[in-house]
Design a protein around this motif. Sequence first.
Motif, PDB file in Angstrom:
ATOM      1  N   VAL A   1       0.823  -1.212   0.000  1.00  0.00           N
ATOM      2  CA  VAL A   1       0.000   0.000   0.000  1.00  0.00           C
ATOM      3  C   VAL A   1       0.859   1.265   0.000  1.00  0.00           C
ATOM      4  O   VAL A   1       0.707   2.130  -0.884  1.00  0.00           O
ATOM      5  N   PRO A   2       1.774   1.461   0.970  1.00  0.00           N
ATOM      6  CA  PRO A   2       2.600   2.668   0.919  1.00  0.00           C
ATOM      7  C   PRO A   2       3.525   2.702  -0.295  1.00  0.00           C
ATOM      8  O   PRO A   2       3.840   3.788  -0.807  1.00  0.00           O
ATOM      9  N   LEU A   3       3.955   1.529  -0.781  1.00  0.00           N
ATOM     10  CA  LEU A   3       4.805   1.509  -1.978  1.00  0.00           C
ATOM     11  C   LEU A   3       4.048   2.083  -3.177  1.00  0.00           C
ATOM     12  O   LEU A   3       4.568   2.931  -3.906  1.00  0.00           O
ATOM     13  N   ILE A   4       2.803   1.650  -3.343  1.00  0.00           N
ATOM     14  CA  ILE A   4       1.992   2.162  -4.453  1.00  0.00           C
ATOM     15  C   ILE A   4       1.705   3.649  -4.261  1.00  0.00           C
ATOM     16  O   ILE A   4       1.774   4.437  -5.220  1.00  0.00           O
ATOM     17  N   LEU A   5       1.408   4.048  -3.028  1.00  0.00           N
ATOM     18  CA  LEU A   5       1.170   5.472  -2.758  1.00  0.00           C
ATOM     19  C   LEU A   5       2.407   6.313  -3.058  1.00  0.00           C
ATOM     20  O   LEU A   5       2.297   7.434  -3.576  1.00  0.00           O
ATOM     21  N   ALA A   6       3.585   5.792  -2.736  1.00  0.00           N
ATOM     22  CA  ALA A   6       4.828   6.527  -3.004  1.00  0.00           C
ATOM     23  C   ALA A   6       5.024   6.733  -4.502  1.00  0.00           C
ATOM     24  O   ALA A   6       5.402   7.822  -4.953  1.00  0.00           O
ATOM     25  N   VAL A   7       4.761   5.682  -5.277  1.00  0.00           N
ATOM     26  CA  VAL A   7       4.891   5.796  -6.733  1.00  0.00           C
ATOM     27  C   VAL A   7       3.889   6.811  -7.275  1.00  0.00           C
ATOM     28  O   VAL A   7       4.222   7.657  -8.115  1.00  0.00           O
ATOM     29  N   LEU A   8       2.646   6.751  -6.779  1.00  0.00           N
ATOM     30  CA  LEU A   8       1.631   7.697  -7.236  1.00  0.00           C
ATOM     31  C   LEU A   8       1.986   9.127  -6.833  1.00  0.00           C
ATOM     32  O   LEU A   8       1.764  10.071  -7.607  1.00  0.00           O
ATOM     33  N   ARG A   9       2.527   9.291  -5.632  1.00  0.00           N
ATOM     34  CA  ARG A   9       2.916  10.635  -5.171  1.00  0.00           C
ATOM     35  C   ARG A   9       4.052  11.191  -6.034  1.00  0.00           C
ATOM     36  O   ARG A   9       4.021  12.345  -6.459  1.00  0.00           O
ATOM     37  N   TYR A  10       5.051  10.361  -6.307  1.00  0.00           N
ATOM     38  CA  TYR A  10       6.171  10.825  -7.138  1.00  0.00           C
ATOM     39  C   TYR A  10       5.685  11.129  -8.548  1.00  0.00           C
ATOM     40  O   TYR A  10       6.175  12.055  -9.199  1.00  0.00           O
ATOM     41  N   ALA A  11       4.699  10.349  -9.036  1.00  0.00           N
ATOM     42  CA  ALA A  11       4.183  10.569 -10.382  1.00  0.00           C
ATOM     43  C   ALA A  11       3.525  11.935 -10.528  1.00  0.00           C
ATOM     44  O   ALA A  11       3.481  12.488 -11.634  1.00  0.00           O
ATOM     45  N   VAL A  12       3.011  12.498  -9.422  1.00  0.00           N
ATOM     46  CA  VAL A  12       2.442  13.846  -9.476  1.00  0.00           C
ATOM     47  C   VAL A  12       3.510  14.844  -9.903  1.00  0.00           C
ATOM     48  O   VAL A  12       3.291  15.697 -10.780  1.00  0.00           O
ATOM     49  N   PHE A  13       4.698  14.731  -9.289  1.00  0.00           N
ATOM     50  CA  PHE A  13       5.793  15.637  -9.648  1.00  0.00           C
ATOM     51  C   PHE A  13       6.270  15.371 -11.067  1.00  0.00           C
ATOM     52  O   PHE A  13       6.562  16.306 -11.817  1.00  0.00           O
ATOM     53  N   ALA A  14       6.340  14.093 -11.444  1.00  0.00           N
ATOM     54  CA  ALA A  14       6.777  13.753 -12.796  1.00  0.00           C
ATOM     55  C   ALA A  14       5.821  14.322 -13.829  1.00  0.00           C
ATOM     56  O   ALA A  14       6.238  14.908 -14.833  1.00  0.00           O
ATOM     57  N   ASP A  15       4.533  14.193 -13.596  1.00  0.00           N
ATOM     58  CA  ASP A  15       3.540  14.655 -14.560  1.00  0.00           C
ATOM     59  C   ASP A  15       3.571  16.170 -14.720  1.00  0.00           C
ATOM     60  O   ASP A  15       3.284  16.697 -15.803  1.00  0.00           O
ATOM     61  N   ARG A  16       3.929  16.881 -13.650  1.00  0.00           N
ATOM     62  CA  ARG A  16       4.017  18.342 -13.703  1.00  0.00           C
ATOM     63  C   ARG A  16       5.342  18.833 -14.273  1.00  0.00           C
ATOM     64  O   ARG A  16       5.541  20.031 -14.458  1.00  0.00           O
ATOM     65  N   GLY A  17       6.259  17.906 -14.509  1.00  0.00           N
ATOM     66  CA  GLY A  17       7.582  18.312 -14.951  1.00  0.00           C
ATOM     67  C   GLY A  17       8.464  18.772 -13.812  1.00  0.00           C
ATOM     68  O   GLY A  17       9.445  19.487 -14.016  1.00  0.00           O
ATOM     69  N   GLY A  18       8.135  18.351 -12.586  1.00  0.00           N
ATOM     70  CA  GLY A  18       8.895  18.779 -11.416  1.00  0.00           C
ATOM     71  C   GLY A  18       9.823  17.725 -10.867  1.00  0.00           C
ATOM     72  O   GLY A  18      10.266  17.829  -9.717  1.00  0.00           O
ATOM     73  N   ALA A  19      10.130  16.686 -11.666  1.00  0.00           N
ATOM     74  CA  ALA A  19      10.997  15.604 -11.192  1.00  0.00           C
ATOM     75  C   ALA A  19      12.381  15.682 -11.811  1.00  0.00           C
ATOM     76  O   ALA A  19      13.074  14.674 -11.916  1.00  0.00           O
ATOM     77  N   GLY A  20      12.792  16.872 -12.217  1.00  0.00           N
ATOM     78  CA  GLY A  20      14.114  17.025 -12.830  1.00  0.00           C
ATOM     79  C   GLY A  20      15.252  16.827 -11.846  1.00  0.00           C
ATOM     80  O   GLY A  20      16.377  16.542 -12.250  1.00  0.00           O
ATOM     81  N   ALA A  21      14.961  16.980 -10.553  1.00  0.00           N
ATOM     82  CA  ALA A  21      15.962  16.746  -9.503  1.00  0.00           C
ATOM     83  C   ALA A  21      15.361  15.746  -8.515  1.00  0.00           C
ATOM     84  O   ALA A  21      14.758  16.142  -7.503  1.00  0.00           O
ATOM     85  N   PRO A  22      15.485  14.443  -8.786  1.00  0.00           N
ATOM     86  CA  PRO A  22      14.832  13.437  -7.934  1.00  0.00           C
ATOM     87  C   PRO A  22      15.194  13.550  -6.464  1.00  0.00           C
ATOM     88  O   PRO A  22      14.345  13.328  -5.595  1.00  0.00           O
ATOM     89  N   GLU A  23      16.458  13.889  -6.195  1.00  0.00           N
ATOM     90  CA  GLU A  23      16.875  13.965  -4.791  1.00  0.00           C
ATOM     91  C   GLU A  23      16.116  15.059  -4.050  1.00  0.00           C
ATOM     92  O   GLU A  23      15.827  14.940  -2.853  1.00  0.00           O
ATOM     93  N   ASP A  24      15.770  16.155  -4.736  1.00  0.00           N
ATOM     94  CA  ASP A  24      14.999  17.217  -4.093  1.00  0.00           C
ATOM     95  C   ASP A  24      13.582  16.755  -3.775  1.00  0.00           C
ATOM     96  O   ASP A  24      13.040  17.053  -2.702  1.00  0.00           O
ATOM     97  N   VAL A  25      12.972  16.051  -4.702  1.00  0.00           N
ATOM     98  CA  VAL A  25      11.618  15.542  -4.472  1.00  0.00           C
ATOM     99  C   VAL A  25      11.613  14.585  -3.286  1.00  0.00           C
ATOM    100  O   VAL A  25      10.776  14.684  -2.379  1.00  0.00           O
ATOM    101  N   ILE A  26      12.560  13.664  -3.270  1.00  0.00           N
ATOM    102  CA  ILE A  26      12.600  12.642  -2.219  1.00  0.00           C
ATOM    103  C   ILE A  26      12.905  13.237  -0.854  1.00  0.00           C
ATOM    104  O   ILE A  26      12.310  12.858   0.162  1.00  0.00           O
TER     105      ILE A  26
END
Length: 323
Positions: free
Chosen positions: A274-299
């Motif tokens: 459950v939290p693994l899937i939620l983590a992927v979905l949460r990160y995908a929000v940043f990816a979809d917005r184009g905000g995942a250019g610096a993964p370490e900042d998101v994490i």
Amino acid sequence: MAAERTGALVRQEARAGAAPAPVRPDGGDGGGGSLAGGLLRTARPRQWVKNVLVVAAPAAAGELASPHTLRQLFLVFVLFTAAASAVYFLNDARDAAADRAHPEKCRRPVAAGLVPVPLAYAMGALLALASTGLAALFCNRATAALLASYVVMQIAYCLLLKHVLVVDLAVVTAGFVVRAMSGGLALDIRLSRWFLITAGFGALFIVAAKRYSEALLMGEGEGETRALLREYTVGYLRFVWQLAAGVAVLGYCLWALEGGTGDGTSLWRQLSMVPLILAVLRYAVFADRGGAGAPEDVILRDRPLAVIGLCWGLLYGLSVAGL
């Protein structure tokens, strides 16, 4: 069309703010202006968090309890940090001219002129030789060979492979997988097929999302700082990170539902999906917005993602403890 509109909005937001600051002798990023400070920033301390992946295989196997294990993993972490820093030095030295055209990368110490290009090359070579040499002395053969392969692969990436379509994604992804494998090899832990699938496609998800964000920011056909952005379309990169996210989640779920070592499948292990899937979905929000250019900042900076990660760690810890 949606991706094009999103890309246009991202580029407008980037251009609406203050223009990129002129490159200053101190590197322009607010850090110290000394040569030592420039060398440290070139080694990318924020990127060192990636090397925590060396604990992935032992953690998955539930073998983190002994002091010997922790000492060995710390050594592998240090060696991979040195090897990765070597690649950063070599990459920044080679790409100094191109980085000066990027609104953010122009502030890197080598591109800004704070760290001379010859010194960056020398530091890269020194760290590469030191990391592989120490691995041969203090680790087993498998770990030393893996680290040497990582260094060779990353140097080949800097020199040639980052200009080859799709191969560049595969090489960067392989760098994450090698880190995830290294702790297991150092401790002679058998690597599960589901672990490798989840690690591989999870890494591809992060890498493709990063490229997707860069493509949105720079615009299709405007990839002066990363030549292959002219070849990739945002639609293709979006497809890759969505496919990779799906396969990574599927691989993890199959592992979580798979029987354990004769004791059956732990309920906590199943719930960790459950939290693994939620983590992927949460990160995908940043990816979809184009905000995942610096993964370490998101994490490191997104609090909900951190809370989800803690929940996953608790559930997985309970599974490993056999409770």
